[in-house]
Design an enzyme around this catalytic site. Structure first.
Site, PDB file in Angstrom:
ATOM      1  N   LEU A   1      13.148  15.353   1.696  1.00 14.39           N
ATOM      2  CA  LEU A   1      13.287  14.492   0.530  1.00 14.39           C
ATOM      3  C   LEU A   1      12.372  15.038  -0.552  1.00 14.39           C
ATOM      4  CD1 LEU A   1      13.142  10.909   2.136  1.00 14.39           C
ATOM      5  CD2 LEU A   1      15.172  12.100   1.312  1.00 14.39           C
ATOM      6  N   ASP A   2      12.810  14.955  -1.814  1.00 13.17           N
ATOM      7  CA  ASP A   2      11.964  15.396  -2.916  1.00 13.17           C
ATOM      8  C   ASP A   2      10.658  14.601  -2.924  1.00 13.17           C
ATOM      9  OD1 ASP A   2      13.980  17.115  -3.733  1.00 13.17           O
ATOM     10  OD2 ASP A   2      14.862  15.636  -5.092  1.00 13.17           O
ATOM     11  N   LYS A   3       9.653  15.180  -3.536  1.00 13.55           N
ATOM     12  CA  LYS A   3       8.326  14.553  -3.583  1.00 13.55           C
ATOM     13  C   LYS A   3       8.386  13.102  -4.053  1.00 13.55           C
ATOM     14  CE  LYS A   3       3.865  15.002  -5.961  1.00 13.55           C
ATOM     15  NZ  LYS A   3       3.092  15.808  -6.952  1.00 13.55           N
TER      16      LYS A   3
END
Length: 299
Positions: free
Chosen positions: A135-137
């Site tokens: 998952l993106d930051k």
């Protein structure tokens, strides 16, 4: 070394703030360090973090220091939804990078996982132990981690054949009139701004996002998205492409940070997969995080 011309959305933005978006997997402290060391230059010069970016500015990234020889275990609190001998399901918070990369080799989910468990898969290498998908930051929510190589391969196969289902909630700009839809638009690296992704109808890789409208507001729409593919930034790119960028996204879309500007309002609320050992279907869900729910209440 690589150089890139800034995109229009960063004109007038502080250098350090723009870099936090561009280098989403690098901590702010590391960005400050790289600026002071001259590893990041603007128009071939060292600039202060407070420097306001201008229209024709070119940012140059020199090679960042190489990581340590091994991943360091860190005692970072984890919201563990499920844990057995084969898999772990984590509810990842906003701001936590999934795995090391781009000059940031500490304070990631991978570091936390190494502290939590002595048994993690090795298929993705030493710096991505157990990481099946990411998952993106600034995207929060559920992801599954593999504790051994067999489980990792089994889950990876489900990613490929779309039987590992990932459901997201996203708040997007504007009203979507259709009750449901499917966005089919191939995604590749942005040709002008190489740190972004973009719809590329000629050279992009297949990308499919299904969505249905959950609730409409005056100028916003809450949607549920189900991924058929897992391209980098897929939901963010697709909804920006159809002129409904995700609210709070600092990389894609315009006019989408009025009510929230701390990262995209995108939450992986449900995950479903076949367990590697039992071969039974497992499904997990998580409630909206408070910051997301507060925005919905405010509109």
């Amino acid at each position: 070394m690589k150089s890139t011309k800034i995109s229009e959305e960063y004109i007038g933005v502080r250098l350090d703030k723009a870099l936090s978006s561009i280098l989403s997997e690098v901590s702010r402290s590391k960005i400050q360090e790289y600026l002071s060391l001259g590893l990041i230059l603007v128009n071939s010069k060292v600039e202060k973090p407070s420097y306001k970016l201008d229209k024709d500015d070119i940012i140059t990234f020199n090679d960042f220091p190489k990581p340590e020889s091994s991943l360091k275990a860190e005692d970072i609190p984890l919201d563990i939804v499920y844990d057995d001998d084969d898999v772990i399901v984590i509810n990842k918070p906003v701001g936590l990078v999934t795995h090391p990369g781009a000059g940031n080799y500490e304070h990631t989910l991978a570091n936390a996982l190494k502290h939590h468990s002595d048994s993690l898969s090795s298929l993705n290498g030493e710096f991505r132990p157990g990481i099946v998908h990411r998952l993106d930051k600034d995207t929060s929510g559920l992801l599954v981690v593999a504790k051994n190589d067999y489980s990792h391969a089994f889950l990876a196969d489900q990613l490929k054949d779309h039987t590992l289902a990932r459901h997201y909630y996203a708040l997007v700009l504007g009203k979507i009139n259709e009750d449901e839809g499917k966005i089919i638009a191939p995604i590749g690296r942005d040709k002008k701004y190489r740190l972004k992704m973009a719809v590329d109808l000629i050279n992009g890789k297949e990308a499919i996002t299904n969505f249905k409208v959950i609730q409409r507001f005056d100028n916003y729409t809450l949607v549920e998205c189900i991924l058929e593919t897992g391209r980098t930034h897929q939901i963010r790119v697709h909804f920006n492409y159809i002129k409904h960028p995700v609210i709070g996204d600092q990389l894609y879309g315009k006019g989408n940070r009025i009510i929230y500007d701390k990262g995209q309002l995108l939450f992986a609320h449900k995950i479903k997969f076949i367990h590697p050992k039992t071969k039974k279907e497992m499904e997990f869900s998580a409630p909206l995080p408070k910051f997301f729910d507060d925005v919905l209440k405010s509109i």
